[in-house]
Enzyme design. Sequence first.
Site, PDB file in Angstrom:
ATOM      1  N   GLU A  26       0.816  -1.190  -0.034  1.00  0.00           N
ATOM      2  CA  GLU A  26      -0.159   0.040  -0.034  1.00  0.00           C
ATOM      3  C   GLU A  26       0.926   0.953   0.125  1.00  0.00           C
ATOM      4  O   GLU A  26       2.010   1.234   0.295  1.00  0.00           O
ATOM      5  CB  GLU A  26      -0.806   0.154   1.205  1.00  0.00           C
ATOM      6  CG  GLU A  26      -0.073  -0.025   2.691  1.00  0.00           C
ATOM      7  CD  GLU A  26      -0.995   0.289   3.611  1.00  0.00           C
ATOM      8  OE1 GLU A  26      -1.614   1.526   3.615  1.00  0.00           O
ATOM      9  OE2 GLU A  26      -1.208  -0.416   4.579  1.00  0.00           O
ATOM     10  N   LYS A  87      -6.250  10.184   0.404  1.00  0.00           N
ATOM     11  CA  LYS A  87      -6.169   8.784   0.990  1.00  0.00           C
ATOM     12  C   LYS A  87      -7.471   8.135   0.297  1.00  0.00           C
ATOM     13  O   LYS A  87      -8.665   8.478   0.451  1.00  0.00           O
ATOM     14  CB  LYS A  87      -6.417   9.078   2.432  1.00  0.00           C
ATOM     15  CG  LYS A  87      -6.391   7.393   3.231  1.00  0.00           C
ATOM     16  CD  LYS A  87      -6.797   7.756   4.630  1.00  0.00           C
ATOM     17  CE  LYS A  87      -6.486   6.392   5.301  1.00  0.00           C
ATOM     18  NZ  LYS A  87      -6.856   6.540   7.003  1.00  0.00           N
ATOM     19  N   VAL A 107      -5.592  -0.158   2.549  1.00  0.00           N
ATOM     20  CA  VAL A 107      -5.641  -1.661   2.548  1.00  0.00           C
ATOM     21  C   VAL A 107      -6.541  -2.032   1.458  1.00  0.00           C
ATOM     22  O   VAL A 107      -6.428  -2.984   0.572  1.00  0.00           O
ATOM     23  CB  VAL A 107      -5.723  -2.541   3.930  1.00  0.00           C
ATOM     24  CG1 VAL A 107      -6.166  -3.673   3.834  1.00  0.00           C
ATOM     25  CG2 VAL A 107      -4.633  -1.835   4.710  1.00  0.00           C
ATOM     26  N   ASP A 139     -19.255   3.269  12.412  1.00  0.00           N
ATOM     27  CA  ASP A 139     -18.120   3.556  11.899  1.00  0.00           C
ATOM     28  C   ASP A 139     -17.321   2.150  11.647  1.00  0.00           C
ATOM     29  O   ASP A 139     -16.746   1.444  12.742  1.00  0.00           O
ATOM     30  CB  ASP A 139     -16.989   4.355  12.698  1.00  0.00           C
ATOM     31  CG  ASP A 139     -15.975   5.009  12.078  1.00  0.00           C
ATOM     32  OD1 ASP A 139     -15.562   4.459  11.134  1.00  0.00           O
ATOM     33  OD2 ASP A 139     -15.155   5.969  12.456  1.00  0.00           O
ATOM     34  N   SER A 141     -14.346   0.163   8.977  1.00  0.00           N
ATOM     35  CA  SER A 141     -13.258   0.384   7.923  1.00  0.00           C
ATOM     36  C   SER A 141     -13.851  -0.571   6.618  1.00  0.00           C
ATOM     37  O   SER A 141     -14.510  -1.603   6.853  1.00  0.00           O
ATOM     38  CB  SER A 141     -11.926  -0.282   8.291  1.00  0.00           C
ATOM     39  OG  SER A 141     -11.164  -0.208   7.112  1.00  0.00           O
ATOM     40  N   ALA A 142     -13.629   0.166   5.556  1.00  0.00           N
ATOM     41  CA  ALA A 142     -13.927  -0.629   4.311  1.00  0.00           C
ATOM     42  C   ALA A 142     -13.070  -1.779   3.892  1.00  0.00           C
ATOM     43  O   ALA A 142     -13.302  -2.776   2.844  1.00  0.00           O
ATOM     44  CB  ALA A 142     -13.804   0.433   3.056  1.00  0.00           C
ATOM     45  N   ASP A 143     -12.087  -1.989   4.881  1.00  0.00           N
ATOM     46  CA  ASP A 143     -11.141  -2.960   4.646  1.00  0.00           C
ATOM     47  C   ASP A 143     -11.932  -4.359   4.591  1.00  0.00           C
ATOM     48  O   ASP A 143     -11.852  -5.346   3.920  1.00  0.00           O
ATOM     49  CB  ASP A 143     -10.081  -3.033   5.627  1.00  0.00           C
ATOM     50  CG  ASP A 143      -9.087  -1.977   5.636  1.00  0.00           C
ATOM     51  OD1 ASP A 143      -9.196  -1.199   4.433  1.00  0.00           O
ATOM     52  OD2 ASP A 143      -8.197  -1.611   6.598  1.00  0.00           O
ATOM     53  N   LYS A 160      -5.237  -2.792  14.038  1.00  0.00           N
ATOM     54  CA  LYS A 160      -4.757  -1.764  14.950  1.00  0.00           C
ATOM     55  C   LYS A 160      -5.591  -1.978  16.491  1.00  0.00           C
ATOM     56  O   LYS A 160      -6.887  -1.886  16.337  1.00  0.00           O
ATOM     57  CB  LYS A 160      -4.935  -0.599  14.305  1.00  0.00           C
ATOM     58  CG  LYS A 160      -4.188  -0.333  13.026  1.00  0.00           C
ATOM     59  CD  LYS A 160      -4.380   0.949  12.375  1.00  0.00           C
ATOM     60  CE  LYS A 160      -3.465   1.158  11.178  1.00  0.00           C
ATOM     61  NZ  LYS A 160      -3.881   0.045   9.987  1.00  0.00           N
TER      62      LYS A 160
END
Length: 310
Positions: A26, A87, A107, A139, A141-143, A160
């Site tokens: 990335e 980003k 990611v 909320d 992540s789109a990961d 994380k």
Amino acid sequence: MTNFHMRFGTEVADALRDGRPVVALESTIVSHGLPRPDNLLVARQIEQAVRDAGAVPATIGMVGGELVVGLDDAQLTRLATVDGVSKLSVRDLAVAAATGADGATTVAATSAVAATAGIGVFATGGLGGVHREAAQSFDESADLVTLARTPIAVVCAGVKSILDVGATLERLETLGVAVVGYRTRRFPGFYLTDAGFDLDWSVDSPEQVADVLTARERQGVHHGGLIVANPLPVDEQLDPDLHDRTLTEGLAMLERDGVTGKAVTPFLLAHFHSATQGASLAVNVRIILRNADLAARIAVAAAARLSDAA
């Protein structure tokens, strides 16, 4: 190798054509994850770690609206040093291209682009996941949803520790994303060796990961991504007490300053860097270098499997 939508670096194009091992990397860690000037130095070290283990690095990013799979050094330098680099998650790719943006892929975006380009292994630091208080904020992540539909192996140090780790693992299970520990049955927490959660599966070698990828292809059943969770050795993790104090402080600062959305992760990472006097940055660098090495060895083993099958 080129197409209408993306450009391939010469080294990456040659490797893909010849069936040699390639590892996707990335660019968000370069533009947003590490401070200048360390970011460019570390980006070069990551690529070298992949080469040292026998594979070709393919750092993915957007330069002037063009997706590049395998940034050259000038392009890498540009994303590491200029201001205003966007980003980019998956949803942002088309808009950024149409507007001629410089962008660093997350990611999620890196996984999607790499899989489209025919790259099956990706090394990163830690995944995104479900944020704390997600029950109120939604909320996430789109990961996670991207990996549910993207057939790629992602080598990481778990998610994380600033996230809700338990909720993230539950979401990965629901989304059908396989998670295996590398020589462990415990899920790592990025800065921490052990995030406090068990795993159902573990693998002991790059060759065993390659066997999993081969089995997936032979079954012909739709699979999403494979997460290979590679924990830091205990003596290389961030001091757990220091970690917990810093995280508590950072979460309080988020609420005080009203930081939300995509700004949360870089805010907390910057706080960790400051509050730990650079110790978290050193851990972060160790994580990504170890993951790049393991991902390269997995790519080498996977390429050997394909060669033997041919």
